[in-house]
Design a protein around this motif. Structure first.
Motif, PDB file in Angstrom:
ATOM      1  N   ARG A 258       6.730   2.845  -7.352  1.00 14.18           N
ATOM      2  CA  ARG A 258       7.700   3.925  -7.241  1.00 14.18           C
ATOM      3  C   ARG A 258       8.885   3.636  -6.317  1.00 14.18           C
ATOM      4  NH1 ARG A 258       8.906   7.809 -10.740  1.00 14.18           N
ATOM      5  NH2 ARG A 258       9.264   9.857  -9.808  1.00 14.18           N
ATOM      6  N   GLU A 259       8.838   2.537  -5.586  1.00 17.47           N
ATOM      7  CA  GLU A 259       9.761   2.373  -4.468  1.00 17.47           C
ATOM      8  C   GLU A 259      11.231   2.403  -4.856  1.00 17.47           C
ATOM      9  OE1 GLU A 259       5.871   1.570  -2.966  1.00 17.47           O
ATOM     10  OE2 GLU A 259       6.877   0.858  -4.792  1.00 17.47           O
ATOM     11  N   THR A 260      11.618   1.770  -5.988  1.00 16.96           N
ATOM     12  CA  THR A 260      13.044   1.759  -6.319  1.00 16.96           C
ATOM     13  C   THR A 260      13.560   3.141  -6.686  1.00 16.96           C
ATOM     14  OG1 THR A 260      12.605   1.136  -8.631  1.00 16.96           O
ATOM     15  CG2 THR A 260      12.996  -0.655  -7.043  1.00 16.96           C
ATOM     16  N   HIS A 261      12.684   4.065  -7.035  1.00 14.94           N
ATOM     17  CA  HIS A 261      13.086   5.458  -7.263  1.00 14.94           C
ATOM     18  C   HIS A 261      13.716   6.043  -6.009  1.00 14.94           C
ATOM     19  CE1 HIS A 261      12.916   9.544  -8.914  1.00 14.94           C
ATOM     20  NE2 HIS A 261      12.379   9.931  -7.763  1.00 14.94           N
ATOM     21  N   TRP A 262      13.278   5.567  -4.845  1.00  9.84           N
ATOM     22  CA  TRP A 262      13.794   6.045  -3.558  1.00  9.84           C
ATOM     23  C   TRP A 262      14.778   5.053  -2.938  1.00  9.84           C
ATOM     24  CZ3 TRP A 262      12.740  10.931  -3.089  1.00  9.84           C
ATOM     25  CH2 TRP A 262      11.551  11.448  -3.638  1.00  9.84           C
ATOM     26  N   GLY A 263      15.202   4.048  -3.714  1.00  9.82           N
ATOM     27  CA  GLY A 263      16.138   3.066  -3.195  1.00  9.82           C
ATOM     28  C   GLY A 263      15.503   2.044  -2.277  1.00  9.82           C
ATOM     29  N   LEU A 264      14.201   1.862  -2.398  1.00 10.00           N
ATOM     30  CA  LEU A 264      13.455   0.949  -1.543  1.00 10.00           C
ATOM     31  C   LEU A 264      12.862  -0.191  -2.360  1.00 10.00           C
ATOM     32  CD1 LEU A 264      11.543   3.694   0.499  1.00 10.00           C
ATOM     33  CD2 LEU A 264      13.550   2.391   1.264  1.00 10.00           C
ATOM     34  N   VAL A 265      12.227  -1.143  -1.677  1.00  4.67           N
ATOM     35  CA  VAL A 265      11.489  -2.211  -2.352  1.00  4.67           C
ATOM     36  C   VAL A 265      10.011  -2.069  -2.014  1.00  4.67           C
ATOM     37  CG1 VAL A 265      13.469  -3.782  -2.210  1.00  4.67           C
ATOM     38  CG2 VAL A 265      11.687  -3.873  -0.446  1.00  4.67           C
ATOM     39  N   PRO A 266       9.115  -2.559  -2.865  1.00  2.93           N
ATOM     40  CA  PRO A 266       7.684  -2.548  -2.506  1.00  2.93           C
ATOM     41  C   PRO A 266       7.461  -3.435  -1.281  1.00  2.93           C
ATOM     42  CG  PRO A 266       8.008  -3.046  -4.845  1.00  2.93           C
ATOM     43  CD  PRO A 266       9.340  -3.160  -4.183  1.00  2.93           C
ATOM     44  N   ASP A 267       6.862  -2.873  -0.218  1.00  2.00           N
ATOM     45  CA  ASP A 267       6.721  -3.664   1.007  1.00  2.00           C
ATOM     46  C   ASP A 267       5.397  -3.415   1.711  1.00  2.00           C
ATOM     47  OD1 ASP A 267       7.182  -1.091   1.991  1.00  2.00           O
ATOM     48  OD2 ASP A 267       8.345  -1.808   3.704  1.00  2.00           O
ATOM     49  N   MET A 268       4.398  -2.915   0.960  1.00  2.00           N
ATOM     50  CA  MET A 268       3.067  -2.699   1.533  1.00  2.00           C
ATOM     51  C   MET A 268       2.072  -3.701   0.947  1.00  2.00           C
ATOM     52  SD  MET A 268       2.870   1.483   1.700  1.00  2.00           S
ATOM     53  CE  MET A 268       1.063   1.418   1.747  1.00  2.00           C
ATOM     54  N   ALA A 269       2.500  -4.948   0.833  1.00  2.00           N
ATOM     55  CA  ALA A 269       1.682  -6.066   0.342  1.00  2.00           C
ATOM     56  C   ALA A 269       1.542  -6.093  -1.170  1.00  2.00           C
ATOM     57  CB  ALA A 269       0.294  -6.080   0.997  1.00  2.00           C
ATOM     58  N   GLY A 270       2.221  -5.187  -1.864  1.00  2.00           N
ATOM     59  CA  GLY A 270       2.092  -5.151  -3.316  1.00  2.00           C
ATOM     60  C   GLY A 270       2.437  -6.465  -3.991  1.00  2.00           C
ATOM     61  N   ILE A 271       3.545  -7.065  -3.598  1.00  2.00           N
ATOM     62  CA  ILE A 271       3.976  -8.304  -4.257  1.00  2.00           C
ATOM     63  C   ILE A 271       2.906  -9.383  -4.115  1.00  2.00           C
ATOM     64  CG2 ILE A 271       5.764 -10.078  -4.339  1.00  2.00           C
ATOM     65  CD1 ILE A 271       6.723  -7.302  -5.218  1.00  2.00           C
TER      66      ILE A 271
ATOM     67  N   LEU B 236       5.517  -7.119 -13.883  1.00  2.00           N
ATOM     68  CA  LEU B 236       5.724  -6.617 -12.525  1.00  2.00           C
ATOM     69  C   LEU B 236       7.192  -6.310 -12.273  1.00  2.00           C
ATOM     70  CD1 LEU B 236       3.407  -9.089 -10.604  1.00  2.00           C
ATOM     71  CD2 LEU B 236       2.982  -6.666 -11.028  1.00  2.00           C
ATOM     72  N   ARG B 237       8.058  -7.162 -12.750  1.00  2.00           N
ATOM     73  CA  ARG B 237       9.493  -6.937 -12.564  1.00  2.00           C
ATOM     74  C   ARG B 237       9.951  -5.683 -13.301  1.00  2.00           C
ATOM     75  NH1 ARG B 237      12.420 -12.039 -11.079  1.00  2.00           N
ATOM     76  NH2 ARG B 237      10.804 -13.585 -10.621  1.00  2.00           N
ATOM     77  N   GLU B 238       9.509  -5.533 -14.538  1.00  2.00           N
ATOM     78  CA  GLU B 238       9.934  -4.362 -15.315  1.00  2.00           C
ATOM     79  C   GLU B 238       9.469  -3.069 -14.661  1.00  2.00           C
ATOM     80  OE1 GLU B 238       9.223  -1.113 -18.112  1.00  2.00           O
ATOM     81  OE2 GLU B 238       7.635  -2.591 -17.926  1.00  2.00           O
ATOM     82  N   LEU B 239       8.205  -3.018 -14.237  1.00  2.00           N
ATOM     83  CA  LEU B 239       7.679  -1.804 -13.624  1.00  2.00           C
ATOM     84  C   LEU B 239       8.335  -1.523 -12.277  1.00  2.00           C
ATOM     85  CD1 LEU B 239       3.881  -2.250 -14.449  1.00  2.00           C
ATOM     86  CD2 LEU B 239       5.487  -0.669 -15.535  1.00  2.00           C
ATOM     87  N   THR B 240       8.662  -2.568 -11.536  1.00  2.00           N
ATOM     88  CA  THR B 240       9.316  -2.387 -10.239  1.00  2.00           C
ATOM     89  C   THR B 240      10.770  -1.970 -10.401  1.00  2.00           C
ATOM     90  OG1 THR B 240       7.864  -4.052  -9.245  1.00  2.00           O
ATOM     91  CG2 THR B 240       9.899  -3.524  -8.063  1.00  2.00           C
ATOM     92  N   TYR B 241      11.486  -2.638 -11.287  1.00  2.00           N
ATOM     93  CA  TYR B 241      12.911  -2.340 -11.443  1.00  2.00           C
ATOM     94  C   TYR B 241      13.141  -0.932 -11.992  1.00  2.00           C
ATOM     95  CZ  TYR B 241      13.466  -7.487 -11.159  1.00  2.00           C
ATOM     96  OH  TYR B 241      13.433  -8.809 -10.781  1.00  2.00           O
ATOM     97  N   THR B 242      12.237  -0.454 -12.849  1.00  2.00           N
ATOM     98  CA  THR B 242      12.426   0.865 -13.470  1.00  2.00           C
ATOM     99  C   THR B 242      11.742   1.999 -12.724  1.00  2.00           C
ATOM    100  OG1 THR B 242      10.465   0.635 -14.890  1.00  2.00           O
ATOM    101  CG2 THR B 242      12.571  -0.207 -15.761  1.00  2.00           C
ATOM    102  N   ALA B 243      10.685   1.694 -11.967  1.00  2.00           N
ATOM    103  CA  ALA B 243       9.875   2.704 -11.265  1.00  2.00           C
ATOM    104  C   ALA B 243       9.246   3.705 -12.229  1.00  2.00           C
ATOM    105  CB  ALA B 243      10.697   3.447 -10.203  1.00  2.00           C
TER     106      ALA B 243
END
Length: 264
Positions: free
Chosen positions: A140-153, A165-172
């Motif tokens: 959900r992070e890019t929905h708030w203008g953020l990047v995943p940063d809780m070890a998700g990557i 992973l890129r598609e789900l992250t870029y689109t949220a």
């Protein structure tokens, strides 16, 4: 034994199984600064608890975890440091997801309702994930203008393809449990995820705890190591367990068709 260690988590330990529940149900277990601190504290406590062979992680109420409590995080006053490495390679926020992976015993996550953002990353730290068919998921992070940063990557690279992973992250975008299972984020679906997780936990807890811990170390190593390192590690782990009292007890119990009695 049941223990309310904090106001945001509960812990019950029985038969070698630690039943941990996120307990901020009125907020769908959303993550505020206190919840970050208390989850990290719970992981530290579990790491040092003798006799725990499996952890089951779930959430009380309508959801597993709705992600960040944005109201509590507004203004940058959360007190959570992103620069400081507090747990080996991880900072404090990363530890609440990464820490489950580094526990010496298997972690089974039972998921229902939603697992969004930080909740999705916490779920991803588990060894095994069982979800209700109606669960909704999102990176959900890019929905708030953020990047995943809780070890998700670091955690997702062993679960799903890079392009997914890129598609789900870029689109949220949200996706359902069936897609989560198909993509590799969820191990399997169950109408009662917590009951299914507890059943699985009992099965694992009945195995030689030394072999289970050694197997987890091997799988954790496999994400980064080359083949030669993994092959050597397999031999090393086997030498630690073969012909030990617990391994012999496992064989005898199997042959005598009885429950094994191990020494942790």
């Amino acid at each position: 034994m049941t223990d309310r260690l904090t106001d945001r988590l509960t812990l019950a330990v029985d038969g070698g199984i630690a039943d941990v529940r996120l307990n901020r149900a009125d907020k769908m277990n959303a993550l505020d600064p206190a919840m970050f601190d208390q989850i990290a504290g719970m992981i530290d406590r579990l790491a040092s608890m003798a006799g725990v062979r499996v952890v089951v992680l779930s959430g009380e109420g309508r959801a597993f975890c709705a992600g960040l409590d944005m109201a509590s995080m507004a203004g940058g006053g959360s007190g959570l440091s992103l620069d400081t490495r507090t747990h080996g390679p991880a900072n404090g926020p990363q530890q609440v997801a990464w820490g489950w992976r580094t526990l010496p015993v298997p972690v089974i996550c039972a998921v229902h309702g939603v697992a969004f953002g930080g909740g999705f990353q916490i779920m991803s730290g588990a060894d095994i994930r069982i979800a209700h068919p109606a669960t909704r998921f999102a990176i959900r992070e890019t929905h708030w203008g953020l990047v995943p940063d809780m070890a998700g990557i670091a955690l997702w690279r062993g679960l799903a393809r890079d392009d997914v992973l890129r598609e789900l992250t870029y689109t949220a975008r949200e996706f359902d449990a069936a897609e989560a299972a198909q993509l590799g984020f969820v191990t399997r679906l169950a109408d009662d995820p917590h009951a299914a997780a507890m059943t699985l936990a009992h099965d694992i807890a009945a195995k030689n705890p030394d072999a289970i811990r050694g197997s987890k170390r091997l799988f954790n190593l496999a994400a980064d190591a080359d083949a030669a390192t993994i092959l050597r590690a397999e031999s090393d782990e086997q030498l630690k367990v073969i012909r030990t009292a617990n391994q012999i007890e496992q064989v005898r119990a199997n042959m005598e068709k009885r429950a094994a009695s191990f020494v942790d």
